[in-house]
Scaffold this active site. Structure first.
Site, mmCIF file in Angstrom:
data_model
loop_
_atom_site.group_PDB
_atom_site.id
_atom_site.type_symbol
_atom_site.label_atom_id
_atom_site.label_comp_id
_atom_site.label_asym_id
_atom_site.label_seq_id
_atom_site.Cartn_x
_atom_site.Cartn_y
_atom_site.Cartn_z
ATOM 1 N N ARG A 234 -21.579 18.634 10.112
ATOM 2 C CA ARG A 234 -22.830 19.141 9.570
ATOM 3 C C ARG A 234 -23.449 20.104 10.573
ATOM 4 O O ARG A 234 -23.388 19.890 11.790
ATOM 5 C CB ARG A 234 -23.792 17.991 9.243
ATOM 6 C CG ARG A 234 -23.428 17.259 7.962
ATOM 7 C CD ARG A 234 -23.584 18.177 6.757
ATOM 8 N NE ARG A 234 -23.176 17.572 5.497
ATOM 9 C CZ ARG A 234 -22.001 17.788 4.907
ATOM 10 N NH1 ARG A 234 -21.098 18.546 5.504
ATOM 11 N NH2 ARG A 234 -21.747 17.250 3.740
ATOM 12 N N HIS A 282 -17.899 27.252 5.223
ATOM 13 C CA HIS A 282 -17.903 25.896 4.664
ATOM 14 C C HIS A 282 -16.709 25.665 3.729
ATOM 15 O O HIS A 282 -16.858 25.321 2.561
ATOM 16 C CB HIS A 282 -19.210 25.611 3.924
ATOM 17 C CG HIS A 282 -19.540 24.142 3.877
ATOM 18 N ND1 HIS A 282 -20.831 23.661 3.927
ATOM 19 C CD2 HIS A 282 -18.736 23.038 3.792
ATOM 20 C CE1 HIS A 282 -20.817 22.333 3.864
ATOM 21 N NE2 HIS A 282 -19.550 21.943 3.787
#
Length: 319
Positions: A234, A282
């Site tokens: 994250r 991502h």
């Protein structure tokens, strides 16, 4: 074909974007049919709240208030990360995160690929033009220390793969874990030791209150000089300003980042222009439709048969 409540098909409400609904609807329904479960798939507005049996969820869906769906037996996430929903006070239903073979294998391949890229110094020959005839011989994997922060499903798999390649692997997690071939440390008191040996540092931690800014300036200063950072957990794990400062000072040689505080990364962010940063949009562990649909169907089938749900999120831990 078995159905819920006699002849009534199971109702799946998709709390997703229209594009994801088109991608996942038929694969999930097909996976349920193979398990002899009749089901219908709907979007918000196409079904009465009280008729919803399960909610298939992904970030970007229109539902933010889950309280009206009082008969829903579970919320089944298409993503591994659940930090954007786990704290929702209107969510009474059990929440399950996605853990599947495709996601796990994708993360292992991405992490190992970029770890080898850092280890072998591949950017030296691939990215730098013009080149001079300067031979660079990297150490063997057995001479390189790698630390993996986070030993959940993805972190354990990545640590195992790196250990099998011969790297000296240290794994760190909040609670004690065991990973074959890796030295495993646990708890906040052991984090400095895990960082001190991290010539390559891999972040695979979930977002929790404890992991936000875990890698601040003080902890980045514990890394060996010239270390590499690979973060696919994250974006909140690393203090952005502290990372830029560590790159500028040479404490960190290069950072490959797949996750960010704001996605897409804002156009003026220094990560775009910094020579020591590689931005990956991502994609490290994308959910694959085929394998994810099977996991959703398997969890529905387990619930319908009275078996425990898989990958149930612990609200106290946020994962």
């Amino acid at each position: 074909m078995r159905a819920h409540n006699g002849d009534k098909a199971i109702n799946l409400l998709f709390n997703v974007t229209p594009a994801l609904f088109e991608d996942y609807r038929e694969p999930i329904l097909d996976a349920l049919r193979r398990r002899s479960i009749d089901a219908r798939a709907s979007l918000l507005g196409d079904i009465a709240h009280q008729d919803v049996d399960y909610i298939v969820h992904a970030t970007g869906g229109p539902i933010t208030d889950f309280a009206p769906f009082s008969n829903a037996r579970a919320v089944l996430s298409l993503w591994a990360g659940v930090e954007k929903i786990v704290g929702n006070a209107t969510l009474p239903q059990p929440l399950c995160r996605m853990v599947d073979d495709g996601l796990r294998q994708g993360m292992v391949e991405w992490v190992v690929g970029h770890a080898l890229r850092a280890h072998l110094g591949m950017d030296r020959y691939v990215c730098q033009k013009p080149l001079t005839w300067e031979q660079h011989v990297p150490p063997l994997a057995t001479e390189r220390s790698v630390t993996v922060l986070g030993l959940g499903e993805l972190g354990s798999a990545a640590a195992t793969a790196l250990a099998q390649l011969g790297f000296r692997v240290t794994g760190w997690s909040r609670s004690p874990r065991e990973v074959a071939g890796a030295r495993c440390l646990a708890g906040s008191e052991s984090l400095p030791k895990a960082l001190a040996s991290a010539e390559i540092l891999i972040g695979l931690l979930p977002q929790t209150p404890e992991t936000i800014d875990l890698l601040n300036a003080e902890r980045l200063a514990l890394l060996p000089r010239g270390s590499f950072i690979i973060n696919a957990g994250r974006g909140t794990l690393i203090d952005d300003d502290a990372l830029i400062a560590a790159l500028d000072s040479g404490r960190v040689a290069q950072a490959t980042l797949d996750v960010f505080r704001t996605e897409p990364v804002p156009s003026g962010h220094p990560f775009w222009s910094h020579p020591g940063v590689t931005i990956s949009p991502h994609v490290a562990a994308a959910t694959r439709v085929g394998t994810a649909a099977e996991k959703i169907a398997e969890n529905v089938a387990r619930s319908e048969s009275g078996a425990p749900l898989m990958n149930l999120v612990d609200r106290t831990l946020s994962y």
